[in-house]
Design an enzyme around this catalytic site. Structure first.
Site, PDB file in Angstrom:
ATOM      1  N   ALA A  26     -14.772  -3.434  -9.528  1.00 14.34           N
ATOM      2  CA  ALA A  26     -15.418  -3.665 -10.775  1.00 14.34           C
ATOM      3  C   ALA A  26     -16.444  -4.810 -10.825  1.00 14.34           C
ATOM      4  CB  ALA A  26     -14.146  -4.153 -11.750  1.00 14.34           C
TER       5      ALA A  26
ATOM      6  N   HIS B  87       2.653  -5.301  -7.360  1.00 13.63           N
ATOM      7  CA  HIS B  87       1.476  -4.433  -6.991  1.00 13.63           C
ATOM      8  C   HIS B  87       0.419  -4.817  -8.064  1.00 13.63           C
ATOM      9  CE1 HIS B  87      -0.702  -1.779  -4.950  1.00 13.63           C
ATOM     10  NE2 HIS B  87      -0.711  -0.894  -6.009  1.00 13.63           N
TER      11      HIS B  87
ATOM     12  N   GLY C 239     -15.055  -7.159  -6.536  1.00 18.57           N
ATOM     13  CA  GLY C 239     -14.388  -5.947  -6.152  1.00 18.57           C
ATOM     14  C   GLY C 239     -14.827  -4.744  -6.418  1.00 18.57           C
TER      15      GLY C 239
ATOM     16  N   SER D 296      -6.542   3.163 -10.585  1.00 13.09           N
ATOM     17  CA  SER D 296      -7.013   1.861 -10.648  1.00 13.09           C
ATOM     18  C   SER D 296      -8.615   1.753 -10.219  1.00 13.09           C
ATOM     19  CB  SER D 296      -6.168   0.692  -9.799  1.00 13.09           C
ATOM     20  OG  SER D 296      -6.734  -0.295  -9.859  1.00 13.09           O
TER      21      SER D 296
ATOM     22  N   ARG E 288       5.225   5.598 -10.595  1.00 13.21           N
ATOM     23  CA  ARG E 288       5.687   4.621  -9.697  1.00 13.21           C
ATOM     24  C   ARG E 288       7.010   3.869 -10.372  1.00 13.21           C
ATOM     25  NH1 ARG E 288      -0.227   2.270  -8.086  1.00 13.21           N
ATOM     26  NH2 ARG E 288      -0.504   3.833  -6.630  1.00 13.21           N
TER      27      ARG E 288
END
Lengths: 642, 246
Positions: A48, A405, A46, A444, A334
Site C-alpha cells: 500500500a 494473522h 509495503g 489483502s 479462514r
C-alpha cells in the site's frame, strides 16, 4: 453520545457500478504546477505505502517516506504468499466484478461497505495489469498466458500467483517504482525511523514525530497531508504470522489524536500456520491458504491418537471440513476453517505431541497430479515447511494450527480513505474498509495495491485542492514542540522505570490473555476478565518494565518497549469492541451467539454497523460511534458454506 | 545443550570492536538461531547487562533483514536458509559459535551485528526497475511471456536483498545481487526496452559504491539463501557487452 455528521462515509450516490467512476469525475484536481509545491508524508512502504508513494511522486507531489526497517523493500507485505485476486475471468468460469464483490462482501459476513468492496473489485484488473507491466513474474501456463488458482471462500479461479511468493514479487514491484522516484528526487526516504506521533495544526494532519532508530534523535517532519500505510496490529497477540517488529503504534497515535478506530475486534486467526512447538517460539509462520486447494485437512477419528500420521488408516481419518461443509470442503473461508480446527483439538482429536494441530495432507493430490505439478504450485512453501520442521510434505502430512494473522479492523476511513482527522489517510491493512468481519485469501494484496496505486492518488487531490496556497509547513510551531515533548516524555519514562521484568515477558503475557479470551472464540465473562487482566498488566508494565541501554543510541529494547506500551491500549480496544458486539460474525465469534450446529449467529437488526471508537481520555473508556451499513444491492443472507 | 558464543560487539562505526564471550547452559535444539540470541539477550537484560544488537524482522526468510556471519559462513552451516531460518539442531552440545556482522566496505557496521546495507537500495535506484508509470499498463495478457522465460524471471526475482552474496564474496562484490535484477528484467519483454541502460547504470553504481568486482569464485551462489544462480552473472555480462557494442 454520537456527534452527528462526524461519521460521513461520503459514499457517492447512484448505482453501485457507477459510483467510483462518477466520484472520480466529481473530485477536484490539483494542477501539475501546484502539485510540486505540496508535500505528503507516507508512513510504511509495503504494497500500500510503497505503491502510494511511487504513484504520488509520479503525479508530481513531494513525498517523504518513513519505514522502521533499513530498507523500504522489507515491509511485511513481502511475506504474503498465496496470491492476489482479480476478476479477469481468464478461466471463463463466470467471474466478474460483481461476483468478486459479492464473494468479498459475503466472506466478510456483511460487515463491510458495499461501495468500497465493489470499488476494490472494479480496480482489481488494473492492479494485475500494473504489476505485469512492472515485471512481476506471475505464474503462466505453457501458452504464455497468465495462470490462476482458486482460494478459500470462492468457487472460481481468480487468484494470480507467483509460486508462494506473490507478496514478495508485488511488494518489490512497488519498491522498485518507489526506488525510481527516489532516484528522480521526488521521494525522500527516511528509513530506520519509528513514527511515534502525529502532529495536528488547526485540526489538520500536518506532520509526524519520528525517532531516528540509529541515533535516537527525535525528528520533526511536516507535510500538507499524512498517509498511514502501517499495516495491521496482529502482533498484539505476541505470537503471530507477522514480522516481529510489526506494530500498531502509528495507528494508536492517530487514534489518540482523534482518528476513530473501526472494528478493532475483527482480528483474523489464520487456519494454516505452524503450530506452537515450544516456549521460545517467536513466530508462527504462515503456510499459505493456497495449500488448501490441493491439501486435505484431517485429524484422527480417535481421541488422543499419537500414532505417526502415515500409520493412521484411511477409515480412521476424519476429513472434518469435507464432512461439515460438503459444498466448499477444504476451501471454506479462514474464520470457518480456524474454528473447525479449534473445535476438533478442543474435543481431544488434535494431532501431535501437544494435540494442538491438524494434518494438511497432499497424498491424494500427489497421487492424482504427480509430484512435479504439486511442486510447481507449492514448491517454495514445501521447502519453507521442511526447513522449519524437518518434515518433507511430499511424503508426510504437514501439521498446522491457526495463528493471529491479519486485522480487518483499523483506522476508520471514508470512501476517500481519509480518517476522521482531515488530511490523515489510512491505506491497506491499516484501515478497516473492505474486509468486514473476515478477509478472504488473496484479497489483502488486492486491497493494499488498489488503495496505493489507484485510489489514494486520486482522492487526495480533492483534499489538497484546498491547500495549494498553504506554504510549506514550518516545524517550529507549538504543535510540533508539544508533540515532540510528548514523545520524549514517553520514551524517558520507559527508560526510567528500571524495573525487573523484560519487555518481551510482558508482551508474552498480554498475548496469552488475548489469545485465551479474545481469540477464535469469545464470551462476555472471559472478555470482561481479559479487560481487567490487561489493565492490571499495563499498570505493572509501567511500574516494573526494564529497558536497558540508552535513549540516544540504537536500542532495540526501547523500540520494543514503546510498541508493547501501545499494545496494551490496542488490546483494550479489541476487547471493548468484542464486548459491544453481541453477535457472531466472521472472525468475531461470541459463544453466546451460535446456532445449534455451532455456526455463527449474526444479528443484522442490531449490529449491521461499523463500530468506530473515539478516544476520550486515558482514564475514561473509548466512545462508540456507529456507522450504519446500508445494503442497497445485496440482501445479507446467512453465510453458509455447507 | 551448552553453547559458547563469541559475539562481535562494537559500540559504533568509529569504535574498534571485538569479540565478547558468553556461555549459555540451556539451548534447545528446537530454537531458531535468532530465538537463541533473543534468549541470551533476555538473560543479559536480567543480569543488568546491555543486550547486543542484531537485525531481524519477518523470521521466515523473506524480508532479508537478518544476516549474520556464523562460524565463518554467512547464515551458518545450513544450506539455503537465512539466519532466521537456521535451526539450533545444526549445532551440538559443547559447540562454540562465532558470530560476526557482514564484512564489506559497502556495508559499514552500525552497532554490534547491525550493518548499513543502504548501498543495496542505491543499486536498485540506479536502474533496478521497469519504468511502468501507474495507470500506463496495457491489459496483462496482451504481453504473453513463455513459461520458460517467466520461470527464469521468477527464479532471479526471489532475491531478498539480504547481502549474503556480498558478505560471502572475497571481493565484496554485488554482482549476484544486480545480475538477478538485470536478468529478471532482461528475459521479460516488459523489461527489454530499458535493458541496455539498466545494466550499464547498475554496474556503474556498483563500482561507485565501493563494491568489488567478480572473479567467479561462486561463493555467492553457494551461500545465497534463495539459491540464486551464477548463470545470472553470465547473463548480465552478456547484457553488458551487448549494451556496449550495440
Amino acid at each position: 453520545m454520537q456527534q452527528p455528521g462526524k461519521l460521513d462515509a461520503k459514499i457517492p450516490g447512484g448505482p453501485l457500478k457507477d459510483k467510483w467512476t462518477k466520484h472520480k469525475a466529481s473530485l477536484r484536481l490539483v494542477s501539475p504546477a501546484n502539485k510540486k509545491k505540496l508535500d505528503i508524508i507516507v508512513v510504511g512502504a509495503g504494497a500500500a505505502g510503497g505503491s502510494a508513494a511511487a504513484s504520488l511522486a509520479e503525479l508530481g507531489y513531494n513525498v517523504k517516506v518513513f519505514v522502521f526497517q533499513d530498507s523500504p523493500r522489507r515491509a511485511h507485505s513481502i511475506a504474503s504468499q498465496g496470491g492476489i485476486n482479480a476478476s479477469k475471468n481468464y478461466k471463463n468460469d463466470s467471474d466478474s466484478d460483481y461476483r468478486l464483490f459479492h464473494d468479498m462482501l459475503k466472506g466478510g459476513d456483511f460487515r463491510a461497505r458495499e461501495a468500497n468492496v465493489y470499488r476494490a473489485a472494479e480496480i482489481s484488473n488494473n492492479i494485475i495489469d500494473q504489476y505485469v507491466a512492472s515485471g512481476v513474474p506471475f505464474a503462466r501456463d505453457y501458452s504464455g498466458y497468465l495462470d490462476n488458482r482458486s482460494f478459500g471462500g470462492v468457487q472460481v479461479s481468480r487468484t494470480f500467483y507467483a509460486q508462494g511468493q506473490t507478496g514478495q514479487q508485488c511488494t518489490l514491484a512497488a519498491y522498485q517504482a518507489l526506488s525510481r522516484q527516489i532516484k528522480a528526487g521526488k521521494v525522500t526516504m527516511f528509513s530506520r525511523r519509528d513514527v511515534l506521533e502525529l502532529v495536528l495544526i488547526d485540526g489538520k494532519a500536518r506532520g509526524v514525530i519520528a525517532r531516528n532508530l540509529l541515533t535516537g534523535e527525535i525528528e520533526r517532519h511536516s507535510a500538507h497531508a499524512v498517509v498511514f500505510a502501517t499495516g495491521g496490529f496482529g502482533t498484539v497477540y505476541y505470537l503471530s504470522t507477522l514480522a516481529i517488529n510489526s506494530n500498531g503504534s502509528a495507528a494508536l497515535a492517530a487514534y489518540k489524536k482523534g482518528a476513530f478506530m473501526a472494528n478493532p475486534s475483527m482480528a483474523q486467526i489464520h487456519p494454516t500456520c505452524l503450530p506452537v512447538l515450544n516456549d521460545y517460539q517467536s513466530k508462527l509462520t504462515l503456510m499459505s491458504e493456497s495449500l488448501r486447494n490441493d491439501g486435505r485437512i484431517w485429524v484422527s477419528s480417535k481421541k488422543g491418537d499419537k500414532r505417526n500420521p502415515l500409520d493412521i488408516p484411511e477409515n480412521e481419518r476424519d476429513y472434518y471440513l469435507e464432512r461439515r461443509y460438503p459444498a466448499f470442503g477444504n476451501l471454506v473461508p479462514r474464520d470457518v476453517a480456524s474454528r473447525a480446527a479449534k473445535e476438533r483439538c478442543d474435543a481431544g482429536y488434535g494431532a501431535g505431541e501437544t494435540g494442538l494441530s491438524v494434518y494438511l495432507d497432499f497424498k491424494d493430490a500427489i497421487k492424482d497430479q504427480g509430484e512435479e505439478v504439486i511442486g510447481n504450485k507449492y514448491g517454495t512453501l514445501f521447502d519453507l515447511y521442511r526447513k522449519i520442521t524437518g518434515i518433507n510434505p511430499y511424503k508426510e502430512p504437514m501439521k498446522i494450527y491457526p495463528a493471529s494473522h491479519y486485522t480487518m479492523g483499523g483506522l476508520w476511513v471514508d470512501y476517500n480513505l481519509m480518517t476522521t482527522i482531515p488530511g490523515l489517510y489510512a491505506l491497506g491493512e491499516a484501515n478497516f474498509s473492505d474486509h468486514g468481519a473476515n478477509r478472504l485469501g488473496a484479497s489483502s494484496l488486492m486491497q493494499c495495491s488498489g488503495d496505493g496505486y489507484f485510489i489514494l492518488p486520486v482522492t487526495i487531490g480533492d483534499y489538497l485542492a484546498d491547500e495549494i496556497k498553504t506554504p510549506q509547513i514550518p516545524t517550529d510551531g507549538p504543535e510540533f514542540e508539544e508533540a515532540e515533548k510528548a514523545v520524549e516524555g514517553k520514551l524517558s519514562k520507559l527508560m526510567s522505570v528500571n524495573g525487573s521484568q523484560t519487555v518481551s515477558s510482558f508482551h508474552k503475557k498480554l498475548g496469552q490473555i488475548l489469545w485465551t479470551h479474545s481469540g477464535m472464540k469469545r464470551n462476555e465473562k472471559g472478555l470482561k476478565q481479559a479487560l481487567q487482566e490487561v489493565a492490571e498488566l499495563q499498570e505493572e508494565f509501567w511500574k516494573d518494565v526494564k529497558v536497558p541501554g540508552k535513549l540516544e543510541h540504537l536500542n532495540h529494547e526501547l523500540e520494543k518497549a514503546a510498541r508493547v506500551a501501545d499494545f496494551f491500549d490496542l488490546a483494550k480496544l479489541i476487547i471493548t469492541d468484542a464486548l459491544d458486539r453481541n453477535e457472531s460474525c466472521g472472525a468475531h465469534f461470541r459463544e453466546e451467539y451460535q446456532t445449534e450446529d455451532g455456526e455463527a449467529q449474526r444479528d443484522d437488526d442490531r449490529y449491521a454497523y461499523v463500530s468506530a471508537w473515539e478516544f476520550t481520555d486515558e482514564n475514561k473508556g473509548p466512545m462508540l460511534h456507529k456507522e450504519k451499513l446500508v445494503f442497497e444491492t445485496v440482501t445479507p443472507t446467512k453465510r453458509s458454506y455447507k | 545443550m551448552k553453547i559458547t558464543l563469541k559475539i562481535w560487539r562494537q559500540e559504533s562505526a568509529q569504535d574498534k570492536g571485538g569479540f565478547v564471550t558468553y556461555k549459555m547452559d540451556d539451548v534447545s535444539t528446537e530454537m531458531t538461531f535468532p530465538e537463541m540470541l533473543d534468549s541470551l539477550n533476555e538473560d543479559l537484560i536480567k543480569r543488568n547487562e546491555v543486550p547486543f544488537a542484531f537485525d531481524s524482522d519477518c523470521r521466515e526468510g523473506i524480508c532479508g533483514m537478518c544476516g549474520l556471519y556464523i562460524n565463518g559462513r554467512p547464515n551458518g552451516p545450513q544450506e539455503g536458509v537465512t539466519t532466521c531460518q537456521l535451526n539450533m539442531s545444526m549445532f551440538k552440545d559443547g559447540d562454540t559459535i562465532t558470530i560476526e556482522p557482514w564484512r564489506a566496505k559497502a556495508f559499514p557496521v552500525i552497532k554490534d551485528l547491525v550493518v548499513d546495507r543502504t548501498a543495496l537500495d542505491k543499486l536498485i535506484q540506479a536502474g533496478g526497475f521497469i519504468s511502468a508509470k501507474t495507470g500506463a499498463a496495457p491489459e496483462a495478457n496482451a504481453i504473453p511471456v513463455s513459461k520458460e522465460e517467466s520461470d527464469i524471471a521468477f527464479d532471479a526475482g526471489v532475491c531478498i536483498g539480504c547481502g549474503t552474496c556480498v558478505a560471502s564474496c572475497k571481493n565484496a562484490s554485488a554482482m549476484l545481487f544486480i545480475s538477478a535484477k538485470v536478468s529478471q528484467f532482461a528475459v521479460l519483454p516488459q523489461g527489454r526496452v530499458e535493458a541496455k541502460e539498466r545494466v550499464q547504470t547498475m554496474v556503474a553504481q556498483m563500482d561507485a559504491l565501493g563494491f568489488g568486482n567478480c572473479t567467479n569464485t561462486g561463493a555467492c551462489e553457494a551461500e545465497c539463501p534463495k539459491e540464486i544462480k551464477l548463470s545470472n552473472i553470465a547473463r548480465m555480462n552478456r547484457e553488458f557487452y551487448k549494451a556496449k557494442i550495440s
